[in-house]
Design an enzyme around this catalytic site. Sequence first.
Site, PDB file in Angstrom:
ATOM      1  N   GLU A  44       4.230 -14.930  22.674  1.00 36.61           N
ATOM      2  CA  GLU A  44       3.860 -16.357  22.426  1.00 36.61           C
ATOM      3  C   GLU A  44       5.072 -17.086  22.033  1.00 36.61           C
ATOM      4  O   GLU A  44       4.896 -18.296  21.574  1.00 36.61           O
ATOM      5  CB  GLU A  44       2.768 -16.338  21.397  1.00 36.61           C
TER       6      GLU A  44
ATOM      7  N   LYS B 263       4.542   4.892   5.112  1.00 36.34           N
ATOM      8  CA  LYS B 263       3.643   5.382   4.171  1.00 36.34           C
ATOM      9  C   LYS B 263       2.350   4.598   4.446  1.00 36.34           C
ATOM     10  O   LYS B 263       2.633   3.146   4.577  1.00 36.34           O
ATOM     11  CB  LYS B 263       4.201   4.857   2.817  1.00 36.34           C
TER      12      LYS B 263
ATOM     13  N   THR C 178       8.332  10.828  -7.456  1.00 33.58           N
ATOM     14  CA  THR C 178       7.349  11.441  -8.036  1.00 33.58           C
ATOM     15  C   THR C 178       7.591  13.128  -8.094  1.00 33.58           C
ATOM     16  O   THR C 178       7.054  13.668  -8.939  1.00 33.58           O
ATOM     17  CB  THR C 178       5.894  11.179  -7.397  1.00 33.58           C
TER      18      THR C 178
ATOM     19  N   TYR D 129       3.070   8.328 -15.073  1.00 30.13           N
ATOM     20  CA  TYR D 129       4.183   9.086 -15.225  1.00 30.13           C
ATOM     21  C   TYR D 129       5.751   8.586 -14.952  1.00 30.13           C
ATOM     22  O   TYR D 129       5.675   7.326 -14.569  1.00 30.13           O
ATOM     23  CB  TYR D 129       4.053  10.336 -14.044  1.00 30.13           C
TER      24      TYR D 129
ATOM     25  N   THR E  47       8.481   8.405  -2.497  1.00 27.63           N
ATOM     26  CA  THR E  47       7.634   8.142  -1.385  1.00 27.63           C
ATOM     27  C   THR E  47       7.849   6.731  -0.891  1.00 27.63           C
ATOM     28  O   THR E  47       7.459   6.195   0.148  1.00 27.63           O
ATOM     29  CB  THR E  47       6.137   8.665  -1.362  1.00 27.63           C
ATOM     30  N   ASP E  48       7.861   5.687  -2.080  1.00 35.11           N
ATOM     31  CA  ASP E  48       7.683   4.339  -1.568  1.00 35.11           C
ATOM     32  C   ASP E  48       8.682   3.817  -0.744  1.00 35.11           C
ATOM     33  O   ASP E  48       8.118   2.845   0.145  1.00 35.11           O
ATOM     34  CB  ASP E  48       8.013   3.614  -2.945  1.00 35.11           C
TER      35      ASP E  48
HETATM   36  N1  GLU Z   1       7.565   4.786  -7.069  1.00 35.33           N
HETATM   37  C1  GLU Z   1       7.688   6.090  -6.965  1.00 35.33           C
HETATM   38  C2  GLU Z   1       8.513   6.452  -6.096  1.00 35.33           C
HETATM   39  O1  GLU Z   1       8.636   5.998  -4.795  1.00 35.33           O
HETATM   40  C3  GLU Z   1       6.180   6.794  -6.559  1.00 35.33           C
HETATM   41  C4  GLU Z   1       5.976   7.250  -5.334  1.00 35.33           C
HETATM   42  C5  GLU Z   1       6.122   8.654  -5.086  1.00 35.33           C
HETATM   43  O2  GLU Z   1       7.435   9.394  -5.272  1.00 35.33           O
HETATM   44  O3  GLU Z   1       5.354   9.384  -4.711  1.00 35.33           O
HETATM   45  O4  GLU Z   1       9.729   6.982  -6.439  1.00 35.33           O
END
Ligand code: GLU
Length: 348
Positions: free
Chosen positions: A305, A184, A32, A45, A111-112
């Site tokens: 367990e 995340k 992103t 986007y 971020t994923d």
């Molecule tokens: N799916 C995208 C990625 O991980 C969106 C998440 C992001 O970058 O915030 O590249």
Amino acid sequence: MNLFKKISILLLISCAFAFAKPTIYILATGGTIAGAGDSQIKSSYSAGAVTVDKLIAAVPAINEIATIKGEQISSIGSQEMNNKVWLKLAKRVNELLARKDVDGIVITHGTDTMEESAYFLHLTAKSKKPIVFVGAMRSGTSMSADGPMNLYNAVNVAINKESAGKGVLVVMNDEIHSARDVTKTITTSVQTFASPNSGKIGTVFYGNVEYFMQPTKAHTVNSEFDVSKIEELARVDILFAHPEDSDTFVKAAVEAGAKGIIHAGMGNGNLFPSTQDALAQAAKDGVVVVRSSRVPNGSTTLEGEVDDKKFGFIAANSLNAAKARVLLMLALTKTSDPKEIQKLFLKY
Ligand code: GLU
């Protein structure tokens, strides 16, 4: 040359070194932070559409504090992240950081799956120099895009002397996290990254860095994993546990060639009986089975367990399932002995 001249030249050289800006490489992978869309107020986007040169040009302030060089490693949303890009990234980071004229690296990333890529580098980069992952939750064309400040902060962390020797760092929304513990936690918020078991290790506010803690588990120069000659990594699958679970997915993973399975179990890594039986059989057949948890906080402990000794299972300790997968893939480059791999899960 007389003594006065010699001293003047030496002084000039040391001044030049003292005032030379550090050199930081920005390696772009997509995400992103490099995303662009048609509207300021819609979440749609395309990730990775913006090149590294444009990312750098959007934050001119970073050129005042460092000599910035950019390289494009990939242009993907991080949901497309794969072993090929990880190996390329690790090799390039090691090449660059071995050079005297490179002081640190910033990696822009979606971020994923940032937590997995950062942990992969944490275990395979062979340098004490700063390596900082950064991303954004809002694309560059969104209202209040978070990417530019995140990038400015990441470069400030990369040039900060205190960042050396801390392993790979993740900088997002004014916080600094260790790659080992960060995850995340919210699908859409800019305050998404957290380290549930340990907490953030520092903050960075308008470029001002402050550290509170030092990561204690082995990483980078103290890690035994070396991917310099590795072209492929073993297949490791993750299975998510639930009531009325079945053995179908264990069998499918084994049939597809998985050399390791991470079981994201219920509570302290508990298993539905039929899944447990299938995993015990897989372990007997030589597949390495690691018990992790679907719970975001805490550790999956040995012999809770579950009779790990009897079934030949490994406990993931405080790694979540995504990170346990990264460690197991690297562990399998060294050994497939469950006892040895259990030791690695306590060490890293
Ligand atoms: N799916 C995208 C990625 O991980 C969106 C998440 C992001 O970058 O915030 O590249």
